[in-house]
Design an enzyme around this catalytic site. Structure first.
Site, PDB file in Angstrom:
ATOM      1  CB  CYS A 259     -52.956 -39.535  21.096  1.00 43.81           C
ATOM      2  SG  CYS A 259     -53.043 -38.503  22.794  1.00 43.81           S
TER       3      CYS A 259
ATOM      4  CG  ASP B 153     -51.057 -40.312  15.784  1.00 41.70           C
ATOM      5  OD1 ASP B 153     -51.381 -40.468  14.571  1.00 41.70           O
ATOM      6  OD2 ASP B 153     -51.759 -39.155  16.408  1.00 41.70           O
TER       7      ASP B 153
ATOM      8  CB  CYS C  41     -54.254 -40.500  10.910  1.00 42.08           C
ATOM      9  SG  CYS C  41     -53.141 -39.250  11.038  1.00 42.08           S
TER      10      CYS C  41
ATOM     11  CB  CYS D  57     -48.910 -36.284  12.014  1.00 43.34           C
ATOM     12  SG  CYS D  57     -50.665 -36.919  12.237  1.00 43.34           S
TER      13      CYS D  57
END
Ligand code: PLP
Ligand code: PLP
Lengths: 146, 393, 393, 146
Positions: free
Chosen positions: D33, D35, D59, D103
């Site tokens: 994904c 992350d 990110c 996140c």
């Protein structure tokens, strides 16, 4: 969209009007389609078209082709007048947009109708002239829309 | 002739200088793709939202209910075809009117070829849809009513509020093609129960090639153009940023000026109608006298064919149209004029003059003077007029 | 940071000043509707034809085979959906590839929901379609092959000539999405047996919101946007005259400069590839090394995530993208990078740099210097890199 | 698209690094994904977080939330650290774009994972702490496209 010649004949149409006691009168087209042309012929004893007038209800091309067609037949004898085809009218006008070609057919047909009327009234037969349809169908080129 | 009197604002309008100025930076400076991450791209996302917001506000809609398209036609196609597809399980019947724009009518014909059933409502001699007929045509399978807000040819404004209420009551989606009405008359999507609404920027001094479809939250319409995730995944294609900026600017401008502009237009419109009616014989005003777009004048002149009238006007520096510009490729008279009951030959002699804020009374005086002469000239050449005069002698 | 190095020309390009200048008069002066009869309208009909002609000439096509749309996405949707509809009596099978743009892929998915069958061809590790697999997937019911000319992410150019010949031989229509390739590589529709081709102006220094679909004479594709009689009755909507003028001007310009421009770009491209490969460890060039768009560079950097790389580059005044701009709304790595066999975590670390004629060697030197630092910085924060170093100690 | 606070923490991330012999380490997310977050905790005998470091593959938002989360838990006792929710992290960053909310969830989860590791190593139970999933599903808001 129109050539200069067409615009000239539209703006300054030749031979507009009526002829009283004309030798022959022809009216073609129909108001439903938006074009009606009427041609008056004054034909002398030698079968020469001495004068020619028109009245037209229609678009710019209809008026210009009427004007040009009358110019082309004036002074011709009836046999030569028959040779004034829609192509001749179009060429004399430096062309017409494709959707307006039917106007030149109408002009040819109007002259034929007036000649037919003359022939009937004088009980003569004009070589090569057929009884005109008084409704010119419009062969619009049509694209394959959905 | 140097002076140009542009009276074809229903066909398209001049893009306002203010609009062009607003667009320019987005061609050569802030030209980035709004989906990008870097400054000159990502900033355009906010620019788009800002302009979407202006448009939404002008309709009482929410920002994310405005979806940009390439124009009014795409918006109309989208509204009809994608709704039909999304709701076909519920039913296959659509109600529209006989005087819609071809973008609606031809989409309906397309849908008929796919098995949908379409009722085309008649209109009265003023071009108004009959509410009772509308009610009577509703079926259990009716999924959509699409009636234009105002007609592009004759300017008649429909009873949209009543139609919206009826649609709402029957839980049928209601789309309105407001391409001619938006920013000319006040519209509120909630008050009028509008579920979808089409508009096109170039009709209100915005640029060509950009329009929008308003879609009420909850309407389950699918994408029409599939691809990237733009417009909340509902309409793919790199956003036309300058176009969107031009559109927003044009809408802000049109809303700001609407009250004053339309008041002046109504006055001039009625002045023009009065002079023509008084000074040119054998004419007929097409469209409703008061339920009418502020800038629309439409007359039929007996014994006169439209195109030769237009060319003569053009030679005098006057830009006008006969029926709809979009249909001028055709030889048939306008379906709208036939639907209000005009015979073919009278429909052929129609003239549409659509004003803008730039038009003055002096312009219209000039137009009427020219028009009088032109109509007289054409009639003098018309075999129909000749017959008429002979008959009435 | 004042200097901006724009390396995202595959996402969109700056509109050339020459193009904007050509467009301007059509907003405020010659703004008329091309369907009108009067001067400022009707003259635009010729203007459109002139620009259509420029575009047709650049492809070896006939003028009336070019149909303007709102962009590449609409052209792709039109080509696929309307062909499917027009030829469904002949068959229901379509062949495309796994690395097409979403405008193609999502249109195919839509068609699948309508009962069409779609074969998505694999590509090799360089992103090239396998001709043998293509041949093997042809069925008696195959009506359309749609393979992009060049890929927007990795720049790989497909063997279009061979594909065209195969399609031709089997009498199957051949569409190519040339949004990235047009005006970057020479294209001749006859030589390549292309029946339909999509393009979008904003990819070649033209304006956003305008594209075209080339349709070979004889292809019986229906309208996608129904309505007025514009574009020979095949695509309704008031013509975007400024957009069309901008497009024609951009094409003329791009064709004029193509040879010199692309030669320079290829040199710079290969210089950039070489420096990155030599100076940044654990990287991989994506896409074919030579069958490649002149302006495309695409790398994956192990242990690095794309977005943080992009933001860091942006902070240094460098505009780049990671995968396709159009799909950046999504969290999934690009379907193109997965199709060439990259594992997810490597696909996430991809960087696309697409050059323009304005880019210099000095710009690229600066980019590589910054990129080296950025990749090192991101790796120093990466738990994946930490694990990798520990394992290899 | 990011707030100034997010950009500040992205450009100047606090507490990047490793802690040798950390009291607890947690790694969450997955590379698929895009992350992965790893949090190191140094916890003293009073169950106070003395130090906290992170490493993140992800990110801008992933890095900023990691940075902010470590700042928020540093100096807190483990019970209070549990109260540092994703909402708290987001608020401290003046918000995140909707697609990046996951996140902040990942950051919360990473801290929980590190605390869980600490609890397991020290054989204690932390009130209200559940065994963390090591894969955070991404609840993307999705429109009805197809
Ligand atoms: C290969 C390809 N096809 C289609 C498109 C769609 O073009 P547009 O965004 O102009 O609609 C793009 C670019 O976004 C592209 O790169
Ligand atoms: C009522 C109405 N609907 C739709 C359209 C189509 O708009 P466009 O030509 O911008 O696509 C027009 C104008 O042409 C219109 O007047």
């Amino acid at each position: 969209m129109y050539t200069e010649k067409v615009m000239d004949h539209f703006q300054h149409p030749r031979n507009v009007g009526e002829i009283e006691n004309a030798s022959g009168v022809g009216t073609v087209g129909n108001a439903k389609c938006g074009d009606i042309m009427r041609i008056y012929l004054d034909i002398d004893e030698n079968q020469v078209i001495r004068d020619c007038k028109f009245k037209t209800f229609g678009c710019g091309a209809a008026i210009a082709t009427s004007s040009m067609a009358t110019e082309l037949v004036k002074g011709k004898n009836i046999q030569d007048a028959l040779e004034v085809t829609n192509k001749a009218v179009m060429e004399a006008l430096d062309g017409l947009p494709p959707v307006k070609v039917h106007c030149s057919l109408l002009a040819e047909e109007a002259i034929h109708a007036a000649l037919w009327d003359y022939a009937e009234k004088h009980d003569i037969k004009i070589e090569g002239l057929e009884k005109p349809k008084n409704d010119i169908s419009e062969d619009e080129e049509d694209e394959d829309e959905y | 002739m140097n002076k140009l009197i542009y009276l074809d604002n229903a066909a398209t309008t001049k893009t306002a200088q203010e609009v062009v100025d607003a667009m320019l930076p987005y061609y050569t400076e802030q030209f980035g793709n709004p989906s990008s991450i870097y400054g000159i791209g990502a900033a355009n996302k906010d620019v788009i939202t800002k302009n979407r917001d202006i448009i939404a506000g002008s309709l009482g809609a929410k920002t994310n209910e405005i979806y940009f398209t390439a124009g009014g036609s795409e918006a109309d196609n989208w509204a009809l075809k994608a709704t039909a597809e999304a709701y076909e399980k519920k039913g296959n019947h659509i109600i529209t009117s006989k005087i819609e724009h071809h973008a609606i009518l031809h989409s309906c014909q397309y849908l008929e070829s796919k098995g949908f059933e379409v009722t085309y409502l008649d209109v009265d001699e003023n071009g108004v849809v009959d509410i009772e007929e509308l009610k009577a045509s509703i079926r259990p399978t009716t999924i959509l009513i699409s009636i234009m807000f105002a007609n592009n040819e004759i300017g008649t404004i429909q009873p949209i509020k009543e139609i919206g209420a009826i649609a709402h009551e029957h839980e049928i989606l209601f789309h309105t093609d407001a391409v001619q009405a938006f920013a000319q008359v006040p519209i509120n999507v909630d008050e009028y129960h509008i579920d979808m609404l089409s508009s096109s920027a170039h009709k209100l001094n915005g640029p060509k090639g950009i329009g929008f479809l308003y879609i009420r939250t909850g309407v389950k319409i699918r994408s029409f153009v599939h691809g990237g995730a733009q417009e909340r995944k509902r309409r793919a294609g790199t956003e036309n940023v300058p176009g969107i900026v031009g559109y927003g600017t044009a809408v802000a401008r049109a809303m700001r000026t609407m009250e004053k502009r339309t008041a002046k237009e109504v006055e001039l419109r009625d002045y023009l109608i009065e002079r023509i009616e008084n000074e040119i014989p054998y004419c007929r005003l097409n469209g409703h006298r008061t339920l009418r777009l502020p800038n629309n004048v439409n007359f039929s002149f007996q014994f006169v064919e439209g195109e030769s009238m237009l060319i003569n006007l053009d030679l005098k520096g006057i830009c006008a149209s006969s029926g709809s510009a979009c249909t001028s490729g055709s030889l048939d008279p306008s379906h709208v004029l036939l639907a209000i009951g005009l015979p073919h030959e009278i429909a052929h002699g129609s003239l549409r003059l659509t004003l803008s804020e730039e038009i003055t009374k002096e312009d219209l005086d000039y137009v009427v003077d020219q028009l009088k002469e032109i109509v007289a000239l054409i009639r003098s050449m018309s075999p129909l007029y000749e017959d008429f005069l002979k008959k009435n002698k």
